[in-house]
Design a protein around this motif. Structure first.
Motif, short mmCIF file in Angstrom:
data_model
loop_
_atom_site.label_atom_id
_atom_site.label_comp_id
_atom_site.label_asym_id
_atom_site.label_seq_id
_atom_site.Cartn_x
_atom_site.Cartn_y
_atom_site.Cartn_z
N ALA A 69 85.87 60.92 24.95
CA ALA A 69 84.96 60.33 23.97
C ALA A 69 84.93 58.81 24.08
O ALA A 69 83.87 58.18 23.96
CB ALA A 69 85.37 60.75 22.56
N ILE A 103 80.56 67.24 19.86
CA ILE A 103 82.00 67.48 19.90
C ILE A 103 82.38 68.94 19.73
O ILE A 103 83.50 69.32 20.08
CB ILE A 103 82.72 66.65 18.82
CG1 ILE A 103 82.19 66.99 17.41
CG2 ILE A 103 82.58 65.15 19.12
CD1 ILE A 103 82.99 66.32 16.29
N THR A 147 87.11 73.09 20.32
CA THR A 147 85.69 72.72 20.33
C THR A 147 84.76 73.90 20.04
O THR A 147 83.55 73.74 20.02
CB THR A 147 85.26 72.05 21.66
OG1 THR A 147 85.35 72.99 22.73
CG2 THR A 147 86.13 70.85 21.97
#
Length: 305
Positions: A34, A47, A63
């Motif tokens: 990220a 995400i 996730t």
């Protein structure tokens, strides 16, 4: 491309790439991923799903669920990053929307088909009221005929005050640049909502199709590092950014993406579509959805016999 300056990219590696490792990215990888995505200038990072995909798998990782704790951790580490979560209306409640907004999700995207439109739009209105951007993602677009698409777009357009983006997803990897142009034109005939496109690369047209979508007016494009995604994978983010820079975009940096692509390739959670490569090409060729992969397996089996 005259609208290249207005283009926004969504990195979908952590969510769509989760189909390659059962959504089993570790937090150390997720945070480094990220940070480098943010430093590259890519505007959004998807995400997770919220509460799973429409198909449930055993022992899915972080996730797949997009828990409150997970969202809070990412928001704390990357307060300025636009965090995106995607969900099926059947999987979430009003409470999920309040919680995602409270913990810092910037955009909530809804997987949408012809079967769940009204409940999806109701939840999208609530998400907008909670301060999130909203996107309606029409999945399996190659299985929808034009009259049905026009009707679906009309229903979404009735909520244009609360919908920011209307996406179409080449879930089966079956589209060509010509069909992308036709679908884009049909959608934009029915609404002025911003257009987005999500490509799969089953027959090697993810880049060509995405360029066609942008030329037609799409202002949001999805891509993932190394193309890591369901089946044969997505449009490769690092190659898309290289193409955009070559065509005059000055808002992205390629080096952080190449660094992270290299890290992803050596990461234990990275998985390419090697064993099922032929199956995925046949799925794209014959327009089979992911849930009907067995049809392609049968073709391969009996062709081999």
């Amino acid at each position: 491309m005259k609208n290249i300056g207005d283009l926004k990219l969504i990195d979908v590696t952590l969510r769509d790439g989760g189909y390659r490792n059962n959504f089993g990215f570790c937090m150390d990888y997720i945070l480094e991923h990220a940070r480098l995505i943010q430093s590259s200038g890519v505007e959004y990072i998807e995400i997770a799903y919220r509460n799973g995909s429409i198909v449930h798998y055993e022992n899915m990782g972080v996730t797949a669920y997009g828990s409150n704790e997970y969202i809070k951790t990412l928001k704390h580490e990357l307060p300025d990053m636009n965090l995106v979560v995607i969900a099926h209306a059947a999987n979430i409640t009003d409470a999920d929307i309040y919680e995602m907004a409270e913990h810092g999700v910037a955009m909530l995207r809804f997987c949408t088909s012809t079967k769940n439109v009204q409940e999806t739009l109701r939840l999208a209105r609530l998400a907008k009221q909670c301060g999130m951007q909203t996107s309606i993602n029409i999945v399996r677009i190659s299985s929808i005929d034009m009259p049905t698409l026009a009707s679906l777009v009309s229903a979404v357009n009735n909520y244009r005050d609360v919908i920011d983006v209307i996406y179409f997803a080449d879930s089966n990897g079956n589209l060509t640049p010509e069909s992308v142009r036709n679908i884009s034109e049909e959608i934009l005939r029915g609404t002025s909502i911003e257009l987005g496109f999500h490509a799969h690369d089953n027959i090697g047209l993810a880049m060509s199709n995405s360029i066609a979508a942008v030329v037609q007016g799409a202002s949001f494009i999805d891509a993932s590092l190394l193309g890591m995604g369901k089946g044969i994978g997505n449009l490769k983010l690092e190659k898309l950014v290289a193409y955009l820079i070559m065509n005059g975009s000055d808002k992205y940096s390629i080096v952080p993406l190449l660094q992270m692509a290299s890290k992803l390739r050596s990461y234990s959670g990275f998985s390419e579509d090697l064993d099922e490569y032929g199956v995925d090409i046949l799925c794209g060729l014959f327009n089979f959805p992911f849930t009907e992969r067995s049809k392609a397996e049968v073709i391969l089996k009996y062709s081999a016999d």
